[in-house]
Design an enzyme around this catalytic site. Structure first.
Site, PDB file in Angstrom:
ATOM      1  N   ASP A  52       3.465  22.652 -41.436  1.00 27.23           N
ATOM      2  CA  ASP A  52       2.186  22.173 -40.910  1.00 27.23           C
ATOM      3  C   ASP A  52       1.035  22.765 -41.715  1.00 27.23           C
ATOM      4  OD1 ASP A  52       0.748  21.008 -38.230  1.00 27.23           O
ATOM      5  OD2 ASP A  52      -0.291  22.791 -38.968  1.00 27.23           O
ATOM      6  N   TYR A  57      -7.590  24.057 -44.462  1.00 29.93           N
ATOM      7  CA  TYR A  57      -6.974  25.353 -44.760  1.00 29.93           C
ATOM      8  C   TYR A  57      -7.094  25.714 -46.240  1.00 29.93           C
ATOM      9  CZ  TYR A  57      -4.501  24.517 -40.284  1.00 29.93           C
ATOM     10  OH  TYR A  57      -4.176  24.249 -38.989  1.00 29.93           O
ATOM     11  N   LYS A  82      -3.840  17.310 -42.149  1.00 33.24           N
ATOM     12  CA  LYS A  82      -4.879  16.885 -41.212  1.00 33.24           C
ATOM     13  C   LYS A  82      -6.161  16.482 -41.931  1.00 33.24           C
ATOM     14  CE  LYS A  82      -3.049  20.451 -38.125  1.00 33.24           C
ATOM     15  NZ  LYS A  82      -2.460  21.320 -39.160  1.00 33.24           N
ATOM     16  N   HIS A 113      -7.981  16.214 -37.252  1.00 26.67           N
ATOM     17  CA  HIS A 113      -7.925  17.632 -36.917  1.00 26.67           C
ATOM     18  C   HIS A 113      -8.738  17.974 -35.668  1.00 26.67           C
ATOM     19  CE1 HIS A 113      -7.294  21.800 -38.979  1.00 26.67           C
ATOM     20  NE2 HIS A 113      -7.100  21.858 -37.683  1.00 26.67           N
TER      21      HIS A 113
END
Length: 315
Positions: A52, A57, A82, A113
């Site tokens: 994931d 990120y 996402k 997200h």
């Protein structure tokens, strides 16, 4: 105990492993990112089949590199990424950018997200709305069916999901939300189950708060099953048919996080009620500060707008 191989059939027709490896908190070019790459390779070689990540990120390149270096066939890996909240107005472009960074043939599950959108410079904006963004994601799926297999959302409540479903022609396959013993989300999970939507738990260990992992009863159960406190908590979540995505770079914990005992009914019941004592019902996700009185602001939205119940967040 053996590695958990449990999978759930999504409403899109694809199977999703019950346990994944989270990749939040890495940074491109940092030592942490290199450690994350090696962690993903190790996890995949030891039996993980679900990774994931997310555009925000900043580690999609690292994730893709690790998948390619792992030696595990791409067809055996379930990859989630996402949509960045600042990209709600450019869904197709954002998706193709993630595809380029990941360089992994296709994405198994693409999530919105957050329901709320941000401008390119990170400021809250009311447009596009979550339903409008979802329709753009549906258009993406129809245009690139071989590149994105399933669509889902994250941080959606019953309120925001109801609004989305009024316009949706594709029902989200999953909803990724905060779930742990202090926030079991019983009502939300029930609602999602009724809609045929799988719930994924982020922060499944409550961000390692002592109130959970050092709780005397939790420690007793860990001793009873000859596992760690974290394994007992994750076992409870998987027993509820939830997906969990714990994050760790510690190799021993990586293996513990995918290896669980089967809990007795009375022990599952204990965790189901864990949040009930005073001060134990908490939401750990607080972005942009706020107060514990229901006026919390999360990326420009109040808890009321998100459809979240207000909770006191204690140190």
């Amino acid at each position: 105990m053996s590695v958990c191989v449990k999978k759930y059939l999504l409403n899109s027709g694809f199977y999703m492993p019950a346990v994944g490896l989270g990749t939040w908190q890495g940074q491109v070019g940092s030592t942490a990112a290199t450690e994350m790459r090696d962690t993903i390779i190790y996890a995949l070689q030891k039996g993980y089949r679900h990774i994931d990540t997310a555009a925000v990120y900043g580690v999609e390149e690292i994730v893709g590199e690790a998948i390619r270096m792992s030696g595990v066939p791409r067809s055996e890996i379930f990859l989630v990424t996402k949509l960045h909240s600042a990209h709600h107005a450019r869904v197709e472009e954002a998706f193709l950018e993630s595809m380029k960074r990941l360089n992994c043939e296709y994405i198994d599950l693409y999530l919105m997200h957050w329901p709320q959108a941000l401008t390119h410079d990170g400021k809250p904006t009311k447009t596009p709305t979550p339903p409008e963004t979802w329709l753009s994601m549906e258009a993406l799926k129809k245009k690139y069916p071989d590149l994105v297999r399933s669509l889902g959302v994250s941080n959606f409540s019953e309120k925001t999901m109801d609004e989305l479903l009024k316009v949706a022609t594709i029902v989200p396959a999953t909803n990724q939300v905060e779930v742990h013993p202090m926030l079991p989300q019983h009502d939300l999970v029930k609602y999602m189950n009724e809609k045929g939507i799988i719930t994924t738990c982020y922060s499944p260990l409550g961000q390692y708060v002592p109130a959970i992992l050092k709780n005397p009863r939790v420690l007793e159960l860990a001793e009873k099953y000859n596992v760690t406190a974290a394994q007992v908590v994750l076992a409870w979540e998987v027993s509820r048919d939830l997906v969990v995505i714990p994050k760790s770079t510690n190799r021993e914990r990586i293996m513990q996080n995918i290896t669980y005992p089967e809990l007795a009914p009375e022990d599952i019941a204990f965790f189901n009620d864990f949040y009930k004592p005073p001060g134990m019902h908490r939401r750990l996700c607080q972005i942009n500060g706020g107060t514990p009185t229901g006026h919390d602001i999360v990326m420009g939205w109040t808890y009321e707008e998100l459809g979240w119940e207000p909770f006191t967040v204690e140190e």
